[in-house]
Design an enzyme around this catalytic site. Structure first.
Site, PDB file in Angstrom:
ATOM      1  N   ARG A  38     -54.447 -29.734  13.929  1.00 15.41           N
ATOM      2  CA  ARG A  38     -54.642 -28.617  12.995  1.00 15.41           C
ATOM      3  C   ARG A  38     -54.111 -28.971  11.611  1.00 15.41           C
ATOM      4  NH1 ARG A  38     -50.982 -24.831  11.476  1.00 15.41           N
ATOM      5  NH2 ARG A  38     -51.838 -22.998  10.404  1.00 15.41           N
ATOM      6  N   SER A  87     -49.532 -26.195   5.618  1.00 15.17           N
ATOM      7  CA  SER A  87     -48.451 -26.796   6.411  1.00 15.17           C
ATOM      8  C   SER A  87     -47.786 -27.838   5.530  1.00 15.17           C
ATOM      9  CB  SER A  87     -49.004 -27.447   7.682  1.00 15.17           C
ATOM     10  OG  SER A  87     -49.784 -26.523   8.433  1.00 15.17           O
ATOM     11  N   LEU A 113     -38.382 -25.880   2.614  1.00 10.78           N
ATOM     12  CA  LEU A 113     -39.050 -26.144   1.339  1.00 10.78           C
ATOM     13  C   LEU A 113     -38.118 -25.892   0.171  1.00 10.78           C
ATOM     14  CD1 LEU A 113     -42.661 -24.772   1.921  1.00 10.78           C
ATOM     15  CD2 LEU A 113     -41.851 -27.135   1.980  1.00 10.78           C
ATOM     16  N   VAL A 147     -37.990 -14.611   5.925  1.00 10.73           N
ATOM     17  CA  VAL A 147     -38.269 -15.223   7.226  1.00 10.73           C
ATOM     18  C   VAL A 147     -39.572 -16.012   7.131  1.00 10.73           C
ATOM     19  CG1 VAL A 147     -38.825 -14.732   9.634  1.00 10.73           C
ATOM     20  CG2 VAL A 147     -37.038 -13.415   8.472  1.00 10.73           C
ATOM     21  N   SER A 148     -39.567 -17.251   7.609  1.00  9.08           N
ATOM     22  CA  SER A 148     -40.726 -18.124   7.399  1.00  9.08           C
ATOM     23  C   SER A 148     -41.506 -18.436   8.671  1.00  9.08           C
ATOM     24  CB  SER A 148     -40.276 -19.446   6.762  1.00  9.08           C
ATOM     25  OG  SER A 148     -39.360 -20.116   7.614  1.00  9.08           O
ATOM     26  N   ASP A 159     -28.682 -11.299  -0.081  1.00  6.31           N
ATOM     27  CA  ASP A 159     -29.516 -10.730   0.969  1.00  6.31           C
ATOM     28  C   ASP A 159     -30.676 -10.008   0.295  1.00  6.31           C
ATOM     29  OD1 ASP A 159     -30.683  -9.359   3.039  1.00  6.31           O
ATOM     30  OD2 ASP A 159     -28.828  -8.412   3.749  1.00  6.31           O
ATOM     31  N   TYR A 197     -45.491 -11.939  10.729  1.00 11.11           N
ATOM     32  CA  TYR A 197     -45.189 -12.750   9.547  1.00 11.11           C
ATOM     33  C   TYR A 197     -46.364 -12.752   8.575  1.00 11.11           C
ATOM     34  CZ  TYR A 197     -44.670 -16.981   6.753  1.00 11.11           C
ATOM     35  OH  TYR A 197     -44.617 -17.867   5.708  1.00 11.11           O
TER      36      TYR A 197
END
Length: 268
Positions: free
Chosen positions: A178, A169, A18, A78-79, A55, A140
């Site tokens: 879904r 999504s 994204l 983190v995705s 970072d 997550y």
């Protein structure tokens, strides 16, 4: 969009899926778009861009990154589902570092990429709004719950306003049954970010990030003040999706709003 763009906007996670989309779509929102990621970014900085490797787990580096920006679009971290130890630095320490740096540098508006996985253990036959108790489906999702709490705290304590987008999504098109319910087009995502940046008095607003899909699980009435009106719909892709082999009725992707995240792991 407002005719008075920001002087400098920060986009974290700019090397992600994204992030790459937003890099192109947000250029007109500021004189300078500052792009950050822990991973290398290509292409190199273009006109009106700054590229900084950072970072998010490094508090001092994030403090330097945020200096001089007017608003933050926080898509870094983190995705997908990982072991908690892999999520801790970028998603939990990272979001705290971003808000602390915003506080110290006087940044008053943040767009936080939250997730539908904050409520992923609701079943697909349930319809919920932003006031429903959270039911994270994964480590997550748990990290995104924490990020929403940080956003709430920093508004109550320091007046930093945030729009937390519980992204469904967001892909070029829905990939399974879904996603016919959770799909968020890129254009509608950009509209949400625009409304989050320029709507006055948002406090801490949670909004579900989904397009105008025929079947919906999420009620955005508590975010009506944003004026978000999705333009796209997953119906365009329904025939192609329904032509795929259907999962079993007890498959997690057909039971839980968070889909397969609800059964990912454990991680040893």
């Amino acid at each position: 969009m407002t005719t008075t763009p920001f002087n400098r906007l920060l986009l974290t996670g700019a090397a992600g899926g994204l992030g790459k989309v937003l890099r192109e779509r947000l250029k007109g929102y500021a004189e300078v778009l500052r792009l950050s990621d822990i991973s290398p970014m290509a292409p190199a900085a273009g006109p009106h861009e700054e590229v900084i490797t950072c970072d998010l787990a490094d508090k001092a580096a994030v403090h330097t990154l945020v200096e001089g920006v007017d608003a933050i679009i926080h898509f870094g971290g983190v995705s997908t589902e990982h072991a908690f130890e892999e999520i801790l630095g970028p998603n939990i320490c990272g979001v705290f570092h971003v808000y602390e740096a915003a506080r110290k540098h006087g940044v008053k508006r943040i767009i936080f990429a939250s997730s539908n996985h904050t409520i992923g253990f609701y079943r697909q036959d349930e319809r919920i709004d932003a006031h429903a108790p959270r039911r994270p489906d994964s480590y997550y999702g748990l990290s995104k719950c924490y990020g929403e709490d940080v956003a709430s705290f920093y508004f109550d304590r320091y007046g930093i306003e945030t729009v937390s987008i519980r992204i469904g999504s967001s892909f070029p098109q829905p990939q399974n049954l879904r996603m016919l319910c959770t799909w968020l087009s890129y254009d509608d995502l950009v509209q949400l970010i625009e409304r989050g940046l320029f709507t006055p008095g948002v406090g801490h607003t949670i909004v579900y990030g989904a397009s105008d899909n025929r079947t919906v699980w999420w009620d955005n009435r508590h975010a009506a003040h944003l004026g978000y009106v999705p333009k796209d719909s997953s119906e365009t892709f329904r025939a192609a999706v329904e032509a795929q082999p259907a999962p079993a009725a007890d498959d997690p992707s057909m039971v839980y709003q968070g889909g397969a995240f609800a059964v990912a792991g454990p991680f040893n």
